[in-house]
Design a protein around this motif. Structure first.
Motif, PDB file in Angstrom:
ATOM      1  N   TYR A  71      42.557  31.107  27.796  1.00  0.00           N
ATOM      2  CA  TYR A  71      41.628  30.436  28.697  1.00  0.00           C
ATOM      3  C   TYR A  71      42.321  29.714  29.843  1.00  0.00           C
ATOM      4  O   TYR A  71      41.679  29.016  30.623  1.00  0.00           O
ATOM      5  N   GLY A  72      43.625  29.851  29.931  1.00  0.00           N
ATOM      6  CA  GLY A  72      44.337  29.231  31.041  1.00  0.00           C
ATOM      7  C   GLY A  72      44.457  27.734  30.947  1.00  0.00           C
ATOM      8  O   GLY A  72      44.514  27.047  31.957  1.00  0.00           O
ATOM      9  N   HIS A  73      44.511  27.189  29.723  1.00  0.00           N
ATOM     10  CA  HIS A  73      44.660  25.740  29.572  1.00  0.00           C
ATOM     11  C   HIS A  73      45.922  25.216  30.252  1.00  0.00           C
ATOM     12  O   HIS A  73      46.005  24.046  30.595  1.00  0.00           O
ATOM     13  N   ASP A  74      46.918  26.090  30.407  1.00  0.00           N
ATOM     14  CA  ASP A  74      48.200  25.633  30.938  1.00  0.00           C
ATOM     15  C   ASP A  74      48.215  25.585  32.458  1.00  0.00           C
ATOM     16  O   ASP A  74      49.211  25.174  33.049  1.00  0.00           O
ATOM     17  N   ARG A  75      47.145  25.987  33.130  1.00  0.00           N
ATOM     18  CA  ARG A  75      47.192  26.127  34.582  1.00  0.00           C
ATOM     19  C   ARG A  75      46.244  25.139  35.245  1.00  0.00           C
ATOM     20  O   ARG A  75      45.031  25.171  35.024  1.00  0.00           O
ATOM     21  N   HIS A  76      46.800  24.283  36.092  1.00  0.00           N
ATOM     22  CA  HIS A  76      46.001  23.292  36.817  1.00  0.00           C
ATOM     23  C   HIS A  76      46.617  23.067  38.191  1.00  0.00           C
ATOM     24  O   HIS A  76      47.815  23.287  38.403  1.00  0.00           O
ATOM     25  N   LEU A  77      45.782  22.585  39.123  1.00  0.00           N
ATOM     26  CA  LEU A  77      46.219  22.320  40.490  1.00  0.00           C
ATOM     27  C   LEU A  77      45.834  20.899  40.880  1.00  0.00           C
ATOM     28  O   LEU A  77      44.773  20.407  40.488  1.00  0.00           O
ATOM     29  N   TYR A  78      46.693  20.268  41.703  1.00  0.00           N
ATOM     30  CA  TYR A  78      46.390  18.910  42.166  1.00  0.00           C
ATOM     31  C   TYR A  78      47.063  18.679  43.512  1.00  0.00           C
ATOM     32  O   TYR A  78      48.275  18.867  43.651  1.00  0.00           O
ATOM     33  N   PHE A  79      46.258  18.300  44.526  1.00  0.00           N
ATOM     34  CA  PHE A  79      46.802  17.908  45.819  1.00  0.00           C
ATOM     35  C   PHE A  79      47.094  16.416  45.800  1.00  0.00           C
ATOM     36  O   PHE A  79      46.211  15.597  45.526  1.00  0.00           O
ATOM     37  N   ARG A  80      48.322  16.083  46.110  1.00  0.00           N
ATOM     38  CA  ARG A  80      48.733  14.688  46.165  1.00  0.00           C
ATOM     39  C   ARG A  80      48.784  14.230  47.614  1.00  0.00           C
ATOM     40  O   ARG A  80      48.888  15.054  48.536  1.00  0.00           O
ATOM     41  N   ASP A  81      48.737  12.920  47.820  1.00  0.00           N
ATOM     42  CA  ASP A  81      48.697  12.416  49.193  1.00  0.00           C
ATOM     43  C   ASP A  81      50.019  12.556  49.935  1.00  0.00           C
ATOM     44  O   ASP A  81      50.125  12.185  51.097  1.00  0.00           O
ATOM     45  N   ASP A  82      51.049  13.113  49.297  1.00  0.00           N
ATOM     46  CA  ASP A  82      52.281  13.414  50.022  1.00  0.00           C
ATOM     47  C   ASP A  82      52.198  14.765  50.727  1.00  0.00           C
ATOM     48  O   ASP A  82      53.165  15.207  51.359  1.00  0.00           O
ATOM     49  N   GLY A  83      51.022  15.430  50.599  1.00  0.00           N
ATOM     50  CA  GLY A  83      50.814  16.690  51.289  1.00  0.00           C
ATOM     51  C   GLY A  83      51.172  17.920  50.490  1.00  0.00           C
ATOM     52  O   GLY A  83      50.907  19.044  50.934  1.00  0.00           O
ATOM     53  N   TYR A  84      51.749  17.740  49.317  1.00  0.00           N
ATOM     54  CA  TYR A  84      52.137  18.884  48.498  1.00  0.00           C
ATOM     55  C   TYR A  84      51.041  19.218  47.480  1.00  0.00           C
ATOM     56  O   TYR A  84      50.256  18.351  47.062  1.00  0.00           O
ATOM     57  N   LEU A  85      51.026  20.462  47.070  1.00  0.00           N
ATOM     58  CA  LEU A  85      50.190  20.929  45.973  1.00  0.00           C
ATOM     59  C   LEU A  85      51.055  21.006  44.722  1.00  0.00           C
ATOM     60  O   LEU A  85      52.143  21.587  44.743  1.00  0.00           O
ATOM     61  N   TYR A  86      50.566  20.415  43.636  1.00  0.00           N
ATOM     62  CA  TYR A  86      51.297  20.436  42.370  1.00  0.00           C
ATOM     63  C   TYR A  86      50.539  21.328  41.389  1.00  0.00           C
ATOM     64  O   TYR A  86      49.315  21.245  41.259  1.00  0.00           O
ATOM     65  N   VAL A  87      51.288  22.171  40.700  1.00  0.00           N
ATOM     66  CA  VAL A  87      50.702  23.222  39.879  1.00  0.00           C
ATOM     67  C   VAL A  87      51.384  23.259  38.522  1.00  0.00           C
ATOM     68  O   VAL A  87      52.623  23.213  38.449  1.00  0.00           O
ATOM     69  N   THR A  88      50.598  23.330  37.450  1.00  0.00           N
ATOM     70  CA  THR A  88      51.173  23.700  36.158  1.00  0.00           C
ATOM     71  C   THR A  88      50.813  25.161  35.917  1.00  0.00           C
ATOM     72  O   THR A  88      49.642  25.547  35.934  1.00  0.00           O
ATOM     73  N   SER A  89      51.828  25.965  35.713  1.00  0.00           N
ATOM     74  CA  SER A  89      51.648  27.397  35.488  1.00  0.00           C
ATOM     75  C   SER A  89      52.886  27.949  34.816  1.00  0.00           C
ATOM     76  O   SER A  89      53.998  27.477  35.078  1.00  0.00           O
ATOM     77  N   SER A  90      52.682  28.892  33.949  1.00  0.00           N
ATOM     78  CA  SER A  90      53.799  29.594  33.302  1.00  0.00           C
ATOM     79  C   SER A  90      54.728  28.638  32.563  1.00  0.00           C
ATOM     80  O   SER A  90      55.940  28.854  32.494  1.00  0.00           O
ATOM     81  N   GLY A  91      54.170  27.555  32.018  1.00  0.00           N
ATOM     82  CA  GLY A  91      54.962  26.609  31.246  1.00  0.00           C
ATOM     83  C   GLY A  91      55.812  25.658  32.051  1.00  0.00           C
ATOM     84  O   GLY A  91      56.709  25.016  31.510  1.00  0.00           O
ATOM     85  N   SER A  92      55.547  25.538  33.371  1.00  0.00           N
ATOM     86  CA  SER A  92      56.337  24.650  34.230  1.00  0.00           C
ATOM     87  C   SER A  92      55.428  23.849  35.152  1.00  0.00           C
ATOM     88  O   SER A  92      54.269  24.221  35.388  1.00  0.00           O
ATOM     89  N   LEU A  93      55.971  22.758  35.676  1.00  0.00           N
ATOM     90  CA  LEU A  93      55.333  21.985  36.735  1.00  0.00           C
ATOM     91  C   LEU A  93      56.015  22.346  38.043  1.00  0.00           C
ATOM     92  O   LEU A  93      57.237  22.259  38.159  1.00  0.00           O
ATOM     93  N   TRP A  94      55.212  22.750  39.038  1.00  0.00           N
ATOM     94  CA  TRP A  94      55.725  23.228  40.312  1.00  0.00           C
ATOM     95  C   TRP A  94      55.202  22.361  41.454  1.00  0.00           C
ATOM     96  O   TRP A  94      54.085  21.852  41.399  1.00  0.00           O
ATOM     97  N   ARG A  95      56.010  22.258  42.473  1.00  0.00           N
ATOM     98  CA  ARG A  95      55.570  21.679  43.744  1.00  0.00           C
ATOM     99  C   ARG A  95      55.521  22.805  44.769  1.00  0.00           C
ATOM    100  O   ARG A  95      56.470  23.588  44.889  1.00  0.00           O
ATOM    101  N   VAL A  96      54.412  22.875  45.505  1.00  0.00           N
ATOM    102  CA  VAL A  96      54.231  23.921  46.503  1.00  0.00           C
ATOM    103  C   VAL A  96      53.962  23.267  47.855  1.00  0.00           C
ATOM    104  O   VAL A  96      53.112  22.379  47.968  1.00  0.00           O
ATOM    105  N   ASP A  97      54.701  23.686  48.856  1.00  0.00           N
ATOM    106  CA  ASP A  97      54.438  23.266  50.228  1.00  0.00           C
ATOM    107  C   ASP A  97      53.307  24.144  50.763  1.00  0.00           C
ATOM    108  O   ASP A  97      53.492  25.343  50.953  1.00  0.00           O
ATOM    109  N   PRO A  98      52.127  23.579  51.004  1.00  0.00           N
ATOM    110  CA  PRO A  98      50.999  24.431  51.402  1.00  0.00           C
ATOM    111  C   PRO A  98      51.152  25.056  52.783  1.00  0.00           C
ATOM    112  O   PRO A  98      50.448  26.015  53.097  1.00  0.00           O
ATOM    113  N   SER A  99      52.069  24.543  53.594  1.00  0.00           N
ATOM    114  CA  SER A  99      52.262  25.132  54.925  1.00  0.00           C
ATOM    115  C   SER A  99      53.210  26.323  54.872  1.00  0.00           C
ATOM    116  O   SER A  99      53.067  27.273  55.654  1.00  0.00           O
ATOM    117  N   THR A 100      54.178  26.302  53.977  1.00  0.00           N
ATOM    118  CA  THR A 100      55.162  27.395  53.891  1.00  0.00           C
ATOM    119  C   THR A 100      55.090  28.173  52.592  1.00  0.00           C
ATOM    120  O   THR A 100      55.673  29.249  52.496  1.00  0.00           O
TER     121      THR A 100
END
Length: 800
Positions: free
Chosen positions: A613-642
């Motif tokens: 059911y994808g319990h491990d996958r979530h997204l959150y935009f923080r006020d620093d402008g980055y998107l934070y993602v839990t996926s594939s057993g890790s916590l990731w930071r994504v730059d939404p512009s690049t």
């Protein structure tokens, strides 16, 4: 001397942007782009650090299945396999029923949960199996548990029963197979699937000639002939044709007593005539006892009456005046060797590790608690951000309750009675959570004390065969809920719950045969993601998860599409400030334009992974402008512009929540972690200097660490390089131009300090500078705390 202090608020604000080289996995860019978007650029340095918050639900005693037997001297014993978690295996434990003492305990080498335990009278041995597939045995007096192997890799063991001749039979999932184990030879025999298409062989009752098998996800009853190896199915009464599981069985004389769900009715089957001769509606608990010494009565529990005695001659029943507040897990007639308990006493176990006893002659009772048994922290199922600023933690099969972590105080509170939570939602000051099983919605007013039954009050229930309320989104005055159906069913639902009236309107099959596992709201419309899976125990018929747009007023689906070809679950939907919808499916990040109703970009940024059911996958935009993602057993930071990605934390990361300061919370098994943006990252040192060091010290590249060092001479940090000095001294100037980062923590510098144009953060803490301190052009601005300077302070450091 100038003493520089920073206010706590200012220190935190500056620390939020501090970034150094830290020990996280290598930053990744898109390994398999699926769009023509420009290539990702290098990610920015990491901000913050991981912080362990321990086990929010520290301990539990939970033994899903129990059995009872006797030792060589005839002393009655109760057998438990208390559940573990991802880090800690389950534990086999034995209670002496006469003394109440735990007389044996061993942490198992492998396996977390057990729903299978039986005591064989033939050889005086208890056998137990794990849902991960291991089979074990223990004979009273043994020094250790014996591992008997994994009968069928990929198959979990879900029930065991020993036949009178000592052959042990087991039922499995997901193959729904019946197997046997011969203790004399150590041989396993696979007898095949008990009922075609049924994935759980959920309950067993073995006699000299055959084995009765009850199944799930559809309640079916079959008998295995031990001589011929053939299965013969027995039809349940017509009203049970759509029931989900035959859960428990007891043979009593010529009668087979079986409990079916969801009604919990007890069916009495005459094995001689082949007729169902009685039905007892709505019993409570797991097991029915074996006949008493007279052979006439069996015992079970009815919630409104307590324990009742069922007369096998007249097929009537009556309460006996004993009403323990517990569900029976196993029964035994035991000799307690006590004047208050003459003859044989009826002993009942409960899956929280408790024992209850009742003597039919004296009507005396006894209770043995679970205090001496060892448990393990509960595995976290989901996290939620509360409207009160707290982080809420739900756990698997959680008898203790759910946890509330207060970021302001760092304290954890246990909220008893919450049950297993599948998802959290909010409206106003209220926290709403979905509970498994039976899809209950509970509403907690966070401004008032927790009191089960009052706050939260009785659960509203999502009907139409729903079981797991997982996704939540507020839309107007309503709360939208996405759910997964019951075991053996396809077709989740989108439900609209009105907190004011308690009314629940359910729209099932918004995407045919798929579950609704993620939700987001924008401009009065609901955006949902699906999983191809239904409840456990049934194979999906859909092959690709979908994204849909629904009108909450009508439940009508306005648009559907597959955002990621081949994706099995779409989860973690969230909108950015510009109104673009972001989602993740099996390692692929995608964006969706609500105006054109089209996926605008999709790239596989993370390792491909699939879960039910994808319990491990979530997204959150923080006020620093980055998107934070839990996926594939890790916590990731994504730059939404690049779309540049950085892996912040790994090794089994799941779920995601945030507090009011923007710190992120995630789980690994039973442990809770926080990515704390106010913490200084711990460096990875390319060069470490300790003790005396004579002469100039140059940091040409990478990270150089001074750890208890005494440097006599100047220190020069080259552009892009990082200096981390802790508990050290420098007799000479410290200069850094264009550095990748500078940390002085507990350092005494005899000479000027100059930090110009750092691009990776400057942190000066608990440090003495005997000379001038100058800072300019650093981005972000320096963080200073408790700094003594004898000379002039200029630039950014003077402004701090």
């Amino acid at each position: 001397m100038t003493r520089l202090h920073r206010s706590p608020l200012a220190a935190v604000a500056a620390a939020l942007v501090l970034s150094l080289t830290v020990p996280v996995a290598q930053a990744r860019t898109d390994p398999a782009p699926t769009s023509s978007a420009p290539a990702s650029s290098a990610p920015a340095p990491v901000v913050g650090a991981e912080e362990s918050l321990g086990y929010p639900i520290e301990g539990r005693v939970l033994s899903q299945e129990q059995s009872q037997g006797v030792d060589a001297e005839g002393r009655p014993q109760a057998y438990w396999v208390t559940a573990g978690n991802e880090e800690t295996p389950g534990m086999f434990q034995v209670t002496d029923v006469r003394s109440g003492e735990v007389v044996f305990a061993e942490r198992l080498p492998a396996g977390v949960n057990s729903w299978a335990s039986t005591f064989s009278v033939a050889d005086g041995t208890v056998y137990f199996g794990m849902t991960e597939g291991q089979l074990y045995s223990w004979k009273p007096g043994d020094d250790a548990v014996t591992a008997l192997g994994v009968p069928y890799p990929g198959e979990g063991i879900w029930r065991l029963d020993a036949a009178p001749d000592g052959i042990v039979y087991g039922g499995t999932y997901p193959g729904g197979r019946l197997f046997s184990f011969d203790p004399a030879t150590g041989a396993f025999v696979d007898h095949g699937q008990a009922v075609p298409g049924e994935t759980y062989a959920r309950t067993l009752e073995a006699d000299a000639d055959g084995v009765w098998v009850g199944t799930q996800p559809r309640a079916r009853l079959t008998r295995f002939d031990r001589a011929t190896g053939e299965f013969t199915q027995v039809a349940l009464p017509d009203q049970y044709a759509t029931h989900e599981v035959v859960y428990d069985m007891t043979l009593a004389r010529e009668y087979l007593l079986l409990r079916v769900q969801p009604s919990n009715d007890l069916l009495v089957y005459d094995t001689g005539s082949g007729d169902f001769v009685n039905i007892v509606p709505g019993i409570s608990g797991r097991a029915m006892s074996a006949p008493d010494p007279s052979g006439r009565y069996v015992y079970f529990r009815i919630a409104s009456q307590g324990i009742v005695a069922y007369d096998l001659d007249t097929h009537t029943y009556a309460p006996i005046g004993w009403a323990p507040n517990a569900f029976p897990g196993s029964w035994a007639w035991a000799d307690l060797d006590h004047s208050d308990f003459p003859g044989l006493t009826l002993v009942m176990t409960y899956y929280y590790g408790r024992i209850y006893a009742w003597n039919p002659q004296t009507r005396k009772t006894r209770y043995i608690g679970e205090a001496d048994l060892q448990g393990a922290p509960n595995t976290i199922t989901t996290l939620g951000s509360g409207p009160d600023g707290a982080v809420y933690v739900g756990a698997f099969l959680s008898p203790p309750g759910m946890a509330r972590f207060d970021p302001a105080t760092g304290t954890t509170t246990l909220l008893a009675g919450a049950g297993q939570i599948e998802g959290f939602g909010t409206y106003g000051d209220h926290l709403v959570f979905g509970r498994y099983p039976s899809a209950g919605l509970l509403d907690f007013d966070t401004t008032k004390p927790w009191s089960v039954g009052t706050n939260p009050g009785p659960a509203a229930v999502i009907a139409d065969e729903q079981d797991r309320p997982q996704a939540f989104a507020q839309v107007g005055d309503l709360l939208a809920v996405g759910s997964v159906p019951k075991s053996g069913r396809l077709g989740g639902a989108l439900s609209l719950w009105d907190p004011a009236t308690g009314e629940v309107v359910t729209h099932r099959h918004v995407v045919p045969d798929q579950s609704v596992v993620s939700l987001a709201e924008r401009d009065g419309l609901l955006y949902g993601g699906t999983s191809v899976n239904g409840g456990y125990g049934i194979d999906p018929v859909a092959t690709e998860a979908e994204l849909f747009v629904a009108d909450p007023a009508t439940g009508d689906v306005l648009h559907r599409q597959v955002p990621v070809p081949g994706g099995r679950a779409v989860n973690g939907l969230t909108f950015d400030d510009d109104g673009t919808l972001w989602g993740v499916s099996d390692g692929t990040l995608f964006t969706y334009d609500p105006h054109t109703r089209a996926v605008t970009r999709a790239e596989r940024l993370f390792p491909r992974s699939t879960s039910m059911y994808g319990h491990d996958r979530h997204l959150y935009f923080r006020d620093d402008g980055y998107l934070y993602v839990t996926s594939s057993g890790s916590l990731w930071r994504v730059d939404p512009s690049t779309w540049a990605t950085t892996e912040l934390a790994s090794s089994g990361v799941g779920s995601l929540a945030a507090d009011e300061a923007g710190n992120l919370y995630y789980a690994r098994g039973a442990a809770l972690y926080r990515w704390n943006f106010s913490l200084r990252p711990q460096p990875v040192c390319d060069v470490t200097v300790t003790g005396p060091h004579a002469g100039p010290l140059t940091v040409p590249s990478g990270t150089t660490c001074l750890d208890g060092a005494s440097v006599i001479g100047p220190v020069q940090v080259s552009p892009g390089a990082v200096l981390v000095a802790e508990d050290s001294s420098v007799r000479g100037p410290v200069r850094a131009v264009g550095a990748g980062g500078v940390v002085l923590d507990g350092v005494t510098v005899t000479g000027p300090v100059s930090v110009v144009g750092s691009v990776g953060g400057v942190w000066i803490v608990d440090t003495t500078v005997i000379g001038p301190l100058a800072c300019s052009g650093n981005d972000p601005e320096p963080v200073l705390e408790n700094v003594d300077v004898t000379g002039p302070v200029s630039g950014q450091c003077g402004e701090a």
